[in-house]
Design an enzyme around this catalytic site. Structure first.
Site, PDB file in Angstrom:
ATOM      1  N   ASP A 208     -30.707  44.763  -7.894  1.00  0.00           N
ATOM      2  CA  ASP A 208     -29.332  44.103  -7.948  1.00  0.00           C
ATOM      3  C   ASP A 208     -28.562  45.219  -8.187  1.00  0.00           C
ATOM      4  OD1 ASP A 208     -28.804  43.866 -10.897  1.00  0.00           O
ATOM      5  OD2 ASP A 208     -30.909  43.184 -10.678  1.00  0.00           O
ATOM      6  N   ASP A 210     -26.357  44.548 -10.719  1.00  0.00           N
ATOM      7  CA  ASP A 210     -25.655  43.826 -12.270  1.00  0.00           C
ATOM      8  C   ASP A 210     -24.495  43.225 -11.684  1.00  0.00           C
ATOM      9  OD1 ASP A 210     -26.133  44.144 -14.607  1.00  0.00           O
ATOM     10  OD2 ASP A 210     -24.417  45.189 -15.216  1.00  0.00           O
TER      11      ASP A 210
END
Length: 285
Positions: A208, A210
């Protein structure tokens, strides 16, 4: 040589280990996250231990880091390959990229970072938190093993306490420092591996961005989906690294305790000396 692997159960299931067996290891630091599974791959003995337990029941804070590293040491491991799921702090490191970091910034708060204490003071050097020799080998294995996956060699892993993900302010701060990935599990594992004189490095899979990216905010579903997508690449890297590690591999980590014990041997309590015998016995004679 015995090579330790710390990661999720998907790695163990993918490794073509032969002559497997399990060992229940008791340690002075409690019970490991799970039994140690031992087997053979390409003539090398491999010891596998799932950091969070077989059913992912231990949080990043509560995982049995000291017991896990001690257990691997006790079955003869002298080098460790770890795996971590991480978030990216850089636009050019998208999900499903692999990173082999060479630096750490520690933002954990509630974890036991040492085997020592209790009347025994040890000041361990940690300027290069991952074994440089193992970092080089693992990064080379990654570059050779996965043609269709981007591999980043080097970078800083900022380790947060969790289990919550970062706030936006924290994520932007990490980016402003020029750090590369954020995760929850490389500390205190790397510190303990160094104290146990194990050559240790990790391959991380980005899941991802974040929470800093405007159009992408991390969720458990995204993490799990991308972690699953990263699994095949990470498995290939681990297998390649085990198969190709040189017979003449050497690591400065194997003598890391030399000159670091600040307490005279005769002043260390007997109970403490017994507890750390496996780790530091040769330095206390």
């Amino acid at each position: 040589m015995t090579i330790g692997v710390i990661g999720g159960s998907g790695i163990y299931e993918a490794l073509p280990l032969e002559n497997t067996r399990t060992e229940d290891v008791s340690t002075p630091y409690g019970e490991p996250s799970e039994s140690v599974t031992l087997g053979e791959l390409a003539g090398r003995e491999v010891a596998f231990l799932p950091r969070h337990g077989a059913d992912h029941q231990h949080t990043p804070t509560d995982a049995s880091y000291r017991a896990n590293i001690y257990a691997l040491k006790s079955v003869g491991v002298d080098r460790v390959i770890s795996t971590n799921a991480v978030g990216s702090l850089r636009e050019d490191l998208p999900p499903r990229t692999l990173v082999v970091p060479d630096q750490i910034f520690d933002r954990t708060k509630h974890r036991s970072p040492t085997f020592f204490g209790d009347g025994m003071v040890v000041h361990m050097g940690f300027a290069d938190p991952y074994c440089p020799e193992m970092v080089h080998h693992l990064a080379s294995a990654a570059e050779d093993a996965v043609d269709d996956t981007v591999v980043e060699r080097g970078g800083t892993y900022v380790c947060i306490e969790g289990p919550q993900f970062s706030t936006k302010a924290e994520s932007e701060f990490y980016r402003s420092q020029g750090w590369d990935v954020v995760g929850m599990t490389t500390i205190p594992e790397a510190k303990l591996a160094r104290e146990a004189e194990l050559s240790y490095a990790t391959v991380t899979g980005i899941t991802d961005y974040d929470v800093w990216k405007e159009d992408s905010e991390v969720s458990l579903q995204e993490v799990l989906e991308n972690a699953a997508a990263n699994q095949d690449a990470i498995n290939a890297v681990i297998e390649r690294a085990i198969r190709t590690i040189p017979e003449d591999f050497e690591s400065e980590a194997w003598s890391a305790l030399e000159g670091t014990i600040n307490t005279p041997t005769e002043a260390i309590p007997e109970e403490t000396r017994e507890r750390v015998e496996l780790l530091a016995g040769e330095y206390l004679e």
